[in-house]
Design a protein around this motif. Structure first.
Motif, mmCIF file in Angstrom:
data_model
loop_
_atom_site.group_PDB
_atom_site.id
_atom_site.type_symbol
_atom_site.label_atom_id
_atom_site.label_comp_id
_atom_site.label_asym_id
_atom_site.label_seq_id
_atom_site.Cartn_x
_atom_site.Cartn_y
_atom_site.Cartn_z
ATOM 1 N N ASN A 1 -0.516 -3.020 -1.241
ATOM 2 C CA ASN A 1 0.429 -3.728 -2.105
ATOM 3 C C ASN A 1 -0.270 -4.385 -3.289
ATOM 4 O OD1 ASN A 1 2.594 -2.903 -0.616
ATOM 5 N ND2 ASN A 1 2.759 -4.775 0.549
ATOM 6 N N ARG B 1 3.853 0.922 2.780
ATOM 7 C CA ARG B 1 3.100 -0.031 3.598
ATOM 8 C C ARG B 1 3.916 -1.227 4.071
ATOM 9 N NH1 ARG B 1 0.345 2.308 6.372
ATOM 10 N NH2 ARG B 1 1.151 4.144 5.435
ATOM 11 N N ILE B 2 5.219 -1.145 3.991
ATOM 12 C CA ILE B 2 6.057 -2.216 4.554
ATOM 13 C C ILE B 2 6.018 -2.091 6.074
ATOM 14 C CG2 ILE B 2 8.433 -3.012 4.857
ATOM 15 C CD1 ILE B 2 8.933 -2.350 1.953
ATOM 16 N N PRO B 3 5.755 -3.174 6.787
ATOM 17 C CA PRO B 3 5.800 -3.106 8.252
ATOM 18 C C PRO B 3 7.256 -3.069 8.720
ATOM 19 C CG PRO B 3 5.136 -5.303 7.537
ATOM 20 C CD PRO B 3 5.276 -4.464 6.304
ATOM 21 N N HIS C 1 -1.321 -3.280 4.539
ATOM 22 C CA HIS C 1 -0.212 -3.875 3.782
ATOM 23 C C HIS C 1 -0.711 -4.711 2.598
ATOM 24 C CE1 HIS C 1 3.721 -5.731 3.064
ATOM 25 N NE2 HIS C 1 3.146 -6.916 3.180
ATOM 26 N N LEU D 1 -2.141 -2.508 10.082
ATOM 27 C CA LEU D 1 -1.134 -2.429 9.024
ATOM 28 C C LEU D 1 -0.881 -3.792 8.405
ATOM 29 C CD1 LEU D 1 1.090 -0.932 7.425
ATOM 30 C CD2 LEU D 1 2.638 -1.473 9.300
ATOM 31 N N THR D 2 -0.643 -4.812 9.230
ATOM 32 C CA THR D 2 -0.282 -6.120 8.689
ATOM 33 C C THR D 2 -1.473 -6.890 8.139
ATOM 34 O OG1 THR D 2 -0.430 -7.098 10.900
ATOM 35 C CG2 THR D 2 1.756 -6.409 10.128
#
Length: 140
Positions: free
Chosen positions: A92, A133-135, A88, A83-84
Motif C-alpha cells: 500500500n 493487499r486488503i486483508p 499490506h 499479510l497484515t
C-alpha cells in the motif's frame, strides 16, 4: 484508543477506495472522450490523493500502536500475519507512491489527454495494488 484508530482505518478505507475508483473512472472517461481537463477533474483526482494519504497516515499510526505490528516480526511464516504486518503496509505504501507520482506527472503535463492518462495509469495501478493487499478476511 487502538480500537478507535482501527475502526477509523477500516471505515475510511471505503471512502478512500471509492474516491480512488471515481478518479480512475473519471480519468479513463476523460481520456477516451478527449475532453478538456477541467478544475472539476483536478478536484476529483485531488480528493483521491488526499483520501489515500490520510489512509496512509492513519495506517502508519495503527501499525505502530497495534499488537499485531509489534508481535508479528517473530512469526512471518503465518500467511495472515505476514499479510497484515508486512505485505499490506509495504504494497500500500508503494501504491500511494504511484498515486503521488501520477498526481505530480499530471501537474507537469501540457495537454488534457496527458493529464488524464497519467492519472488513469498511476491511480489505476495504485488502486489495483491496494485491492490486492486488503486483508479481506478482517474486513467482512
Amino acid at each position: 484508543m487502538y480500537t478507535f484508530i482501527q475502526k477509523f482505518h477500516s471505515g475510511w478505507a471505503y471512502l478512500a477506495l471509492l474516491l480512488l475508483f471515481v478518479a480512475v473512472i473519471n480519468a479513463v472517461i476523460g481520456m477516451s472522450s478527449k475532453k478538456e481537463f477541467t478544475p472539476r477533474d483536478r478536484k476529483i483526482a485531488l480528493f483521491g490523493l488526499i483520501a489515500t494519504h490520510l489512509q496512509l497516515v492513519v495506517g502508519l499510526i495503527l501499525y505502530f500502536v497495534s499488537p499485531l505490528g509489534k508481535a508479528a516480526f517473530g512469526n512471518m511464516s503465518d500467511a495472515a500475519t505476514r499479510l497484515t504486518s508486512l505485505e499490506h503496509p509495504l504494497v500500500n505504501l508503494i501504491a500511494i507512491v504511484l498515486i503521488t507520482i501520477g498526481w505530480s506527472k499530471h501537474k507537469k503535463a501540457a495537454t488534457s489527454e496527458a493529464k488524464f492518462k497519467s492519472i488513469a495509469i498511476f491511480y489505476g495501478l495504485g488502486l489495483v495494488l491496494i485491492l490486492s493487499r486488503i486483508p479481506w478476511s478482517l474486513w467482512f
